[in-house]
Design an enzyme around this catalytic site. Sequence first.
Site, PDB file in Angstrom:
ATOM      1  NE  ARG A  40      -2.534   0.864   3.678  1.00  0.00           N
ATOM      2  CZ  ARG A  40      -2.217   1.897   4.438  1.00  0.00           C
ATOM      3  NH1 ARG A  40      -3.236   3.004   3.815  1.00  0.00           N
ATOM      4  NH2 ARG A  40      -2.005   2.145   5.329  1.00  0.00           N
ATOM      5  CG  ASN A  50       5.949  -1.274   0.487  1.00  0.00           C
ATOM      6  OD1 ASN A  50       6.336  -1.982   1.427  1.00  0.00           O
ATOM      7  ND2 ASN A  50       4.614  -0.679   0.684  1.00  0.00           N
ATOM      8  NE  ARG A  99      -3.816  -2.888  -1.859  1.00  0.00           N
ATOM      9  CZ  ARG A  99      -2.949  -3.090  -0.468  1.00  0.00           C
ATOM     10  NH1 ARG A  99      -3.467  -2.562   0.632  1.00  0.00           N
ATOM     11  NH2 ARG A  99      -1.972  -3.983  -0.498  1.00  0.00           N
ATOM     12  CB  SER A 108      -7.721  -2.366   4.658  1.00  0.00           C
ATOM     13  OG  SER A 108      -8.432  -1.491   3.986  1.00  0.00           O
ATOM     14  CB  SER A 110      -2.718  -8.730   5.227  1.00  0.00           C
ATOM     15  OG  SER A 110      -1.815  -7.845   5.968  1.00  0.00           O
ATOM     16  CD  GLN A 131       6.326  -8.260   6.811  1.00  0.00           C
ATOM     17  OE1 GLN A 131       5.033  -8.536   7.413  1.00  0.00           O
ATOM     18  NE2 GLN A 131       7.413  -8.508   7.467  1.00  0.00           N
ATOM     19  NE  ARG A 189      18.188 -15.048  34.327  1.00  0.00           N
ATOM     20  CZ  ARG A 189      17.339 -14.243  33.925  1.00  0.00           C
ATOM     21  NH1 ARG A 189      16.062 -13.758  34.420  1.00  0.00           N
ATOM     22  NH2 ARG A 189      17.568 -13.346  32.721  1.00  0.00           N
TER      23      ARG A 189
END
Length: 435
Positions: A40, A50, A99, A108, A110, A131, A189
Amino acid sequence: MASRKRCLPGDNGEQDGPLPACKQVKSGEKRHVAALILARGGSKGIPLKNIKKLAGVPLIGWVLRAAVDSDMFDSVWVSTDHVDIEKVAKNWGAKVHRRSPEVSKDSSTSLETIQEFARLNPEVDVICNIQATSPCLHPFHLKEALEMITLQNFDSVFSVVRRHQFRWQEVEKRPGEFTKPLNLDPKKRPRRQDWAGELCENGSFYFTKRDLIMNKGVLQGDNGAYYEMLPEYSVDIDVDIDWPVAEQRVLRYGYFGRDTPELVRLMFCNVSGCLTEGRIFLSVSGEEMVSINTRDTMGIRMLQREEVEVVLLTSSSDPVAQSLADILGKRTGCQVIEVGEEPLDDLKPLVEQRKLQWKDVAFMGNDKPDVSCLNLAGLSAVPGDAPVVAINAAKYTCHSVGGKGAMREFAEHILLQKEKAKSQMKQDRIDSSSF
């Protein structure tokens, strides 16, 4: 070992490799498998994240290169609402799903976007949602994960990474409110080497069959499996502070393409536009002059020390740069070659004379005539101020511009790839000796 493939709890998946309970099934029917990257345009953390350049490549280009080169997908798509992202996606070999506004909002999900894509592409049987912010993804990750669906008959496979982090319960900061451990006993631990850690989704990819997406509204089914990626390949970018860290990681562990050489032995570099900045200085007497950056000459010497032959390229149309190349050639010991309108025609014989393949060659150019060589060379680069036609053909775009350190930057990139290749060969020898 590059990865681990396991079933989810309940599938008897407590060991590495193919499992008895994970019955391998080969189906006679042809499935259409599509890769889908959601990109997007309205990123809040980093605007147009992106397609922002990461180590010389648009962020989305890293995963598109891995998807296309995996040869596992019948189609590779980018789902976007932004024209600039669409252009980059097409340049990197993807189809584009524009889209709708309904699935382009900040709210929105995925899943909603993937469902829209699936409705409009009914021929697709398996969708791999990759991704865009996972730049260290390699083709072998996708190949091995997809085989878990096509050969082992899982309905979904998603990527995870192993973390060794102790988790504590969050509480209100009020008197009398005390936190509690969630995954450890403070009295006992464990040492890191005694603790297997926990598997966490890293978001790199989600393979899902169509039925799960459309009929059940999920990306991970009951008959699902996880694919474990090693930490060095598990990189995510959400905010600006992640960017420089991711850039260093991708330079070392990223996938640079099928023809990335194990060792570059020969480099061609244009003098004009790469070693010079494109400006010509005129003296009072009318003499034309150009300048060269000492960082770039040091880059040449760095390569020569590592036994990489550097050849300088000039053109008869730029006599000033040609004179500079002659001087530089004498000082550095580089051969100087004059090339014509199609440099590839002049350079092919040189590669053949040295009994090399183009995958063993690095090339630095800066304009349209260089496109053929930029495409063909195992490693190729352009300065940061190169025109779009050259940037699209190169495998690496320098941050520095021509004449101001671009050559030095590309030299460091070449030597880093050489270091990576040596480390991988060493690891391969260790792995083979363990059997």
